[in-house]
Design a protein around this motif. Sequence first.
Motif, mmCIF file in Angstrom:
data_model
loop_
_atom_site.group_PDB
_atom_site.id
_atom_site.type_symbol
_atom_site.label_atom_id
_atom_site.label_comp_id
_atom_site.label_asym_id
_atom_site.label_seq_id
_atom_site.Cartn_x
_atom_site.Cartn_y
_atom_site.Cartn_z
ATOM 1 N N TRP A 1 -17.331 53.008 39.557
ATOM 2 C CA TRP A 1 -17.979 53.570 40.737
ATOM 3 C C TRP A 1 -19.392 53.023 40.877
ATOM 4 C CZ3 TRP A 1 -15.193 57.117 43.721
ATOM 5 C CH2 TRP A 1 -14.011 57.596 43.129
ATOM 6 N N ARG A 2 -19.876 53.014 42.107
ATOM 7 C CA ARG A 2 -21.269 52.660 42.370
ATOM 8 C C ARG A 2 -21.777 53.507 43.535
ATOM 9 N NH1 ARG A 2 -19.768 46.633 44.691
ATOM 10 N NH2 ARG A 2 -18.622 47.328 46.528
ATOM 11 N N MET A 3 -23.102 53.587 43.639
ATOM 12 C CA MET A 3 -23.711 54.363 44.719
ATOM 13 C C MET A 3 -24.820 53.552 45.365
ATOM 14 S SD MET A 3 -23.969 58.361 43.665
ATOM 15 C CE MET A 3 -24.366 58.759 45.377
ATOM 16 N N MET A 4 -24.958 53.729 46.655
ATOM 17 C CA MET A 4 -26.042 53.087 47.391
ATOM 18 C C MET A 4 -26.593 54.072 48.418
ATOM 19 S SD MET A 4 -23.609 50.493 49.571
ATOM 20 C CE MET A 4 -22.198 50.649 48.464
ATOM 21 N N VAL A 5 -27.789 53.802 48.872
ATOM 22 C CA VAL A 5 -28.418 54.640 49.881
ATOM 23 C C VAL A 5 -27.701 54.448 51.215
ATOM 24 C CG1 VAL A 5 -30.545 55.085 51.165
ATOM 25 C CG2 VAL A 5 -30.651 54.566 48.720
ATOM 26 N N VAL B 1 -20.851 61.696 41.010
ATOM 27 C CA VAL B 1 -22.180 61.557 41.617
ATOM 28 C C VAL B 1 -23.264 61.969 40.626
ATOM 29 C CG1 VAL B 1 -23.713 62.438 43.430
ATOM 30 C CG2 VAL B 1 -21.331 61.864 43.972
ATOM 31 N N ALA B 2 -22.984 62.967 39.824
ATOM 32 C CA ALA B 2 -23.980 63.490 38.880
ATOM 33 C C ALA B 2 -24.422 62.453 37.854
ATOM 34 C CB ALA B 2 -23.409 64.720 38.171
ATOM 35 N N HIS B 3 -23.668 61.387 37.684
ATOM 36 C CA HIS B 3 -24.037 60.337 36.737
ATOM 37 C C HIS B 3 -24.995 59.312 37.341
ATOM 38 C CE1 HIS B 3 -21.375 61.532 33.487
ATOM 39 N NE2 HIS B 3 -20.418 61.744 34.374
ATOM 40 N N PHE B 4 -25.335 59.468 38.630
ATOM 41 C CA PHE B 4 -26.257 58.552 39.288
ATOM 42 C C PHE B 4 -27.577 59.260 39.577
ATOM 43 C CE2 PHE B 4 -22.124 56.685 40.005
ATOM 44 C CZ PHE B 4 -22.353 55.312 39.919
ATOM 45 N N HIS B 5 -28.660 58.517 39.505
ATOM 46 C CA HIS B 5 -30.002 59.075 39.635
ATOM 47 C C HIS B 5 -30.430 59.108 41.107
ATOM 48 C CE1 HIS B 5 -30.627 57.459 35.279
ATOM 49 N NE2 HIS B 5 -29.778 58.475 35.334
ATOM 50 N N ILE B 6 -29.928 60.061 41.839
ATOM 51 C CA ILE B 6 -30.237 60.173 43.257
ATOM 52 C C ILE B 6 -31.381 61.158 43.472
ATOM 53 C CG2 ILE B 6 -27.858 59.624 43.862
ATOM 54 C CD1 ILE B 6 -27.481 62.589 44.594
ATOM 55 N N THR C 1 -25.905 49.710 37.624
ATOM 56 C CA THR C 1 -25.647 50.252 38.963
ATOM 57 C C THR C 1 -24.166 50.566 39.157
ATOM 58 O OG1 THR C 1 -25.485 48.000 39.840
ATOM 59 C CG2 THR C 1 -27.624 49.120 40.046
ATOM 60 N N TYR C 2 -23.487 50.833 38.044
ATOM 61 C CA TYR C 2 -22.094 51.283 38.156
ATOM 62 C C TYR C 2 -21.794 52.250 37.024
ATOM 63 C CZ TYR C 2 -21.307 47.568 34.674
ATOM 64 O OH TYR C 2 -21.370 46.768 33.561
ATOM 65 N N TRP C 3 -20.716 53.010 37.204
ATOM 66 C CA TRP C 3 -20.311 54.013 36.206
ATOM 67 C C TRP C 3 -18.804 53.956 36.045
ATOM 68 C CZ3 TRP C 3 -22.380 57.028 32.620
ATOM 69 C CH2 TRP C 3 -21.601 58.056 32.088
ATOM 70 N N CYS C 4 -18.338 53.982 34.813
ATOM 71 C CA CYS C 4 -16.910 53.991 34.532
ATOM 72 C C CYS C 4 -16.492 55.395 34.121
ATOM 73 C CB CYS C 4 -16.588 53.006 33.415
ATOM 74 S SG CYS C 4 -14.827 52.853 33.060
ATOM 75 N N ASP C 5 -15.521 55.981 34.836
ATOM 76 C CA ASP C 5 -15.115 57.352 34.540
ATOM 77 C C ASP C 5 -14.051 57.384 33.438
ATOM 78 O OD1 ASP C 5 -12.636 56.761 35.680
ATOM 79 O OD2 ASP C 5 -13.080 57.726 37.592
ATOM 80 N N ASP C 6 -13.557 58.572 33.141
ATOM 81 C CA ASP C 6 -12.603 58.752 32.047
ATOM 82 C C ASP C 6 -11.252 58.087 32.316
ATOM 83 O OD1 ASP C 6 -14.494 60.205 30.708
ATOM 84 O OD2 ASP C 6 -13.755 62.152 31.396
ATOM 85 N N GLU C 7 -10.974 57.784 33.591
ATOM 86 C CA GLU C 7 -9.719 57.144 33.948
ATOM 87 C C GLU C 7 -9.871 55.631 34.112
ATOM 88 O OE1 GLU C 7 -8.299 59.124 37.421
ATOM 89 O OE2 GLU C 7 -8.127 61.075 36.429
ATOM 90 N N ASN C 8 -11.014 55.104 33.654
ATOM 91 C CA ASN C 8 -11.314 53.675 33.713
ATOM 92 C C ASN C 8 -11.473 53.171 35.144
ATOM 93 O OD1 ASN C 8 -11.997 51.520 31.996
ATOM 94 N ND2 ASN C 8 -10.028 50.517 32.384
ATOM 95 N N ARG D 1 -15.620 53.563 45.024
ATOM 96 C CA ARG D 1 -14.836 53.141 43.874
ATOM 97 C C ARG D 1 -14.489 51.667 44.032
ATOM 98 N NH1 ARG D 1 -9.116 55.810 42.326
ATOM 99 N NH2 ARG D 1 -8.232 53.949 43.306
ATOM 100 N N ILE D 2 -14.841 50.876 43.039
ATOM 101 C CA ILE D 2 -14.643 49.431 43.094
ATOM 102 C C ILE D 2 -13.192 49.102 42.769
ATOM 103 C CG2 ILE D 2 -15.339 47.224 42.090
ATOM 104 C CD1 ILE D 2 -18.027 48.605 41.355
ATOM 105 N N ASN D 3 -12.596 48.254 43.590
ATOM 106 C CA ASN D 3 -11.219 47.838 43.366
ATOM 107 C C ASN D 3 -11.197 46.752 42.292
ATOM 108 O OD1 ASN D 3 -8.638 46.725 43.460
ATOM 109 N ND2 ASN D 3 -8.425 47.038 45.657
ATOM 110 N N THR D 4 -10.890 47.147 41.075
ATOM 111 C CA THR D 4 -10.919 46.188 39.970
ATOM 112 C C THR D 4 -9.677 45.302 39.908
ATOM 113 O OG1 THR D 4 -10.108 47.959 38.517
ATOM 114 C CG2 THR D 4 -12.483 47.532 38.530
ATOM 115 N N MET D 5 -8.701 45.562 40.763
ATOM 116 C CA MET D 5 -7.588 44.618 40.889
ATOM 117 C C MET D 5 -8.046 43.363 41.620
ATOM 118 S SD MET D 5 -5.027 45.918 39.340
ATOM 119 C CE MET D 5 -3.677 44.894 39.939
#
Length: 366
Positions: free
Chosen positions: A110-114, A10-15, A100-107, A50-54
Amino acid sequence: MEKEKLLAIVAHFHIEGGAADVSPLGNGLINTTYRIKNLDNNSPDYVLQRINTMVFRDVDMLQHNIEVVTNHLRRKYAESGVVDAERRTLRFISSDNGTTYWCDDENHYWRMMVFIDGTETHEQMDADSAYTTGYAFGQFEAMLTDLSEHLGETIPDFHNMELRISQLRQAVEDNKAGRLAEVKEMVDSLLHDAENMCEAERLFRAGELPKRICHCDTKVNNILFDRQGQVLCVIDLDTVMPSFVFSDFGDFLRTAANTVAEDDPDIGNVSFRMDIFEAFTRGYLQTAGTFLTPIEISHLPYAATLFPYMQCVRFLTDYLNNDVYYAIKYPTHNLVRARNQQRLYEDACRRVPEMKALIDQMMVGS
């Protein structure tokens, strides 16, 4: 997932405000979703997903589509002076990398919305909610008819019937699970109707049927209602992409107009509800009727038969392939689903003349 890891994402998003707590949200089968409770009572809560990239392999395209669509809808709502314009479409939050998305260390992406508070989703369907839902999805399509920016296909060939038939033929040829003999009669019946059910693709190639921006997952629980039961916002926009309007019309009726769940084993209980068809179609034509061509309107009954047929083909294909796509709860689960959808398809076909008559009446009165 551990709360500390989620809060770090969450800290990687500008909320606005800050994250106080994280809790699971909803029961979606594709993406993993959490509600973020805000530290500041004057700031909104958020949804972390978390977006299902499969399923959605091109995240950049996925989010581009959604941003283009939500920005377009937001602008049109604002220009028309609609009350609660900001609450009528999803608003995604920028991340540290400017997307509007973030990729974590485990690939993981993620995305955030109101979080839109004061809303609810419906699971059950009656004629009133079918009408409201038809109106909402028709309006959604109508508002996107003047969208000039190109959208990609987040799931290529998602509702391509020719592809699904090709996959069934291959499954029959391979017979990986050794199950062909027990379903041969069903396979023969489906393939007998294959040419007729691939009409949309032929019309498209002939230049007679357009592709439009469609939702492509028109379930009633993909609409947020306010506490007064009025439609507020269309959600779950991952599959918004160019398609035939049959996708939005037929896919809704496949689930909503079935008298039972799609995996009810007693096919004697399966039938196509004409009250839901009539109500949904009336609402849909009130809004979508402003842009639909005569050939699209005349083929709406075809769409109502197409989607149970397509889903039957997909379930049966998976059964022949040893259940590699759909999650199952018991060995014959996909076969049960396929038989259920075949019965729904047959009943919908039987009711096509009635569907056509109802649509003719609606168009005369419009």
